[in-house]
Design a protein around this motif. Sequence first.
Motif, short mmCIF file in Angstrom:
data_model
loop_
_atom_site.label_atom_id
_atom_site.label_comp_id
_atom_site.label_asym_id
_atom_site.label_seq_id
_atom_site.Cartn_x
_atom_site.Cartn_y
_atom_site.Cartn_z
N LYS A 3 -30.01 -27.31 -45.40
CA LYS A 3 -29.94 -28.70 -45.81
C LYS A 3 -29.02 -29.47 -44.86
N ASP A 4 -27.94 -28.82 -44.43
CA ASP A 4 -27.01 -29.45 -43.49
C ASP A 4 -27.72 -29.82 -42.19
N ALA A 5 -28.58 -28.93 -41.69
CA ALA A 5 -29.31 -29.20 -40.45
C ALA A 5 -30.22 -30.42 -40.61
N VAL A 6 -30.90 -30.52 -41.75
CA VAL A 6 -31.77 -31.67 -42.01
C VAL A 6 -30.96 -32.96 -41.97
N GLU A 7 -29.79 -32.94 -42.62
CA GLU A 7 -28.95 -34.13 -42.66
C GLU A 7 -28.38 -34.47 -41.29
N GLU A 8 -27.88 -33.45 -40.56
CA GLU A 8 -27.28 -33.70 -39.25
C GLU A 8 -28.30 -34.18 -38.22
N LEU A 9 -29.53 -33.68 -38.31
CA LEU A 9 -30.58 -34.10 -37.38
C LEU A 9 -31.28 -35.38 -37.83
N GLY A 10 -31.01 -35.82 -39.06
CA GLY A 10 -31.63 -37.03 -39.59
C GLY A 10 -33.12 -36.88 -39.80
N LEU A 11 -33.55 -35.69 -40.25
CA LEU A 11 -34.97 -35.43 -40.40
C LEU A 11 -35.53 -36.07 -41.66
N ALA A 12 -36.62 -36.77 -41.49
CA ALA A 12 -37.33 -37.41 -42.60
C ALA A 12 -38.77 -37.60 -42.15
N ALA A 13 -39.65 -37.93 -43.08
CA ALA A 13 -41.05 -38.18 -42.73
C ALA A 13 -41.10 -39.19 -41.59
N GLY A 14 -41.88 -38.86 -40.56
CA GLY A 14 -42.01 -39.73 -39.41
C GLY A 14 -41.12 -39.34 -38.23
N SER A 15 -40.14 -38.46 -38.45
CA SER A 15 -39.27 -38.02 -37.36
C SER A 15 -40.04 -37.17 -36.36
N SER A 16 -39.77 -37.39 -35.08
CA SER A 16 -40.32 -36.53 -34.04
C SER A 16 -39.43 -35.30 -33.92
N VAL A 17 -40.05 -34.13 -33.84
CA VAL A 17 -39.31 -32.88 -33.70
C VAL A 17 -40.01 -31.96 -32.73
N VAL A 18 -39.27 -30.95 -32.30
CA VAL A 18 -39.83 -29.88 -31.51
C VAL A 18 -39.53 -28.59 -32.25
N ALA A 19 -40.57 -27.84 -32.59
CA ALA A 19 -40.42 -26.54 -33.25
C ALA A 19 -40.16 -25.51 -32.17
N LEU A 20 -39.10 -24.73 -32.33
CA LEU A 20 -38.71 -23.70 -31.38
C LEU A 20 -38.97 -22.34 -32.01
N ILE A 21 -39.76 -21.51 -31.30
CA ILE A 21 -40.13 -20.20 -31.84
C ILE A 21 -40.04 -19.16 -30.74
N LYS A 22 -39.22 -18.12 -30.96
CA LYS A 22 -39.14 -17.03 -29.99
C LYS A 22 -40.48 -16.31 -29.92
N SER A 23 -40.87 -15.88 -28.75
CA SER A 23 -42.16 -15.20 -28.59
C SER A 23 -42.22 -13.90 -29.39
N THR A 24 -41.07 -13.27 -29.61
CA THR A 24 -41.04 -12.03 -30.38
C THR A 24 -41.22 -12.25 -31.88
N GLU A 25 -41.18 -13.51 -32.32
CA GLU A 25 -41.34 -13.82 -33.74
C GLU A 25 -42.76 -14.28 -34.07
N ILE A 26 -43.65 -14.23 -33.10
CA ILE A 26 -45.04 -14.61 -33.33
C ILE A 26 -45.88 -13.34 -33.41
N SER A 27 -46.63 -13.22 -34.50
CA SER A 27 -47.59 -12.13 -34.65
C SER A 27 -48.98 -12.71 -34.42
N LEU A 28 -49.91 -11.88 -34.01
CA LEU A 28 -51.27 -12.34 -33.79
C LEU A 28 -52.23 -11.60 -34.71
N ALA A 29 -53.19 -12.36 -35.23
CA ALA A 29 -54.22 -11.77 -36.09
C ALA A 29 -55.57 -12.10 -35.49
N THR A 30 -56.51 -11.16 -35.62
CA THR A 30 -57.87 -11.38 -35.17
C THR A 30 -58.78 -11.39 -36.39
N ALA A 31 -59.97 -11.95 -36.23
CA ALA A 31 -60.90 -12.03 -37.34
C ALA A 31 -61.60 -10.71 -37.56
#
Length: 139
Positions: A111-139
Amino acid sequence: MGLSIRNQLAGTVTAVTAGEAMAAVKVRLDGGQDITAAITTDAVEALGIAAGSSVKALVKATDVALATGPAEGLSIRNQIAGTVVGVATGGAMASVKIDVDGGGLTAAVTKDAVEELGLAAGSSVVALIKSTEISLATA
């Protein structure tokens, strides 16, 4: 099979660089953004992942960090630009829903991060994801 992983982004594999134990798999998301997943070479072989394969990139909401703009000087490979469409806060944590080209992401942050970054509907953000935290699924 149902999954508790909220973030499931469809895409196409553009390249696979295999090492002895791990592989870097580059994926072009349906919205046009590129990401990299670091998975085992055993998984690449077992799932038959190759350039041209259709996959879903799976990421737990707790593995998504947020920034208010592109970040430099980081080892994090995946930076996905988007717009906040909703924020639900509790006593300590918040769930931030983000619209990205080709789908949506949810980030679980404090909650502190949301407040400090001023996040609300309409805010521009960049999602940061380490490559090791992404799993892949196939059909």
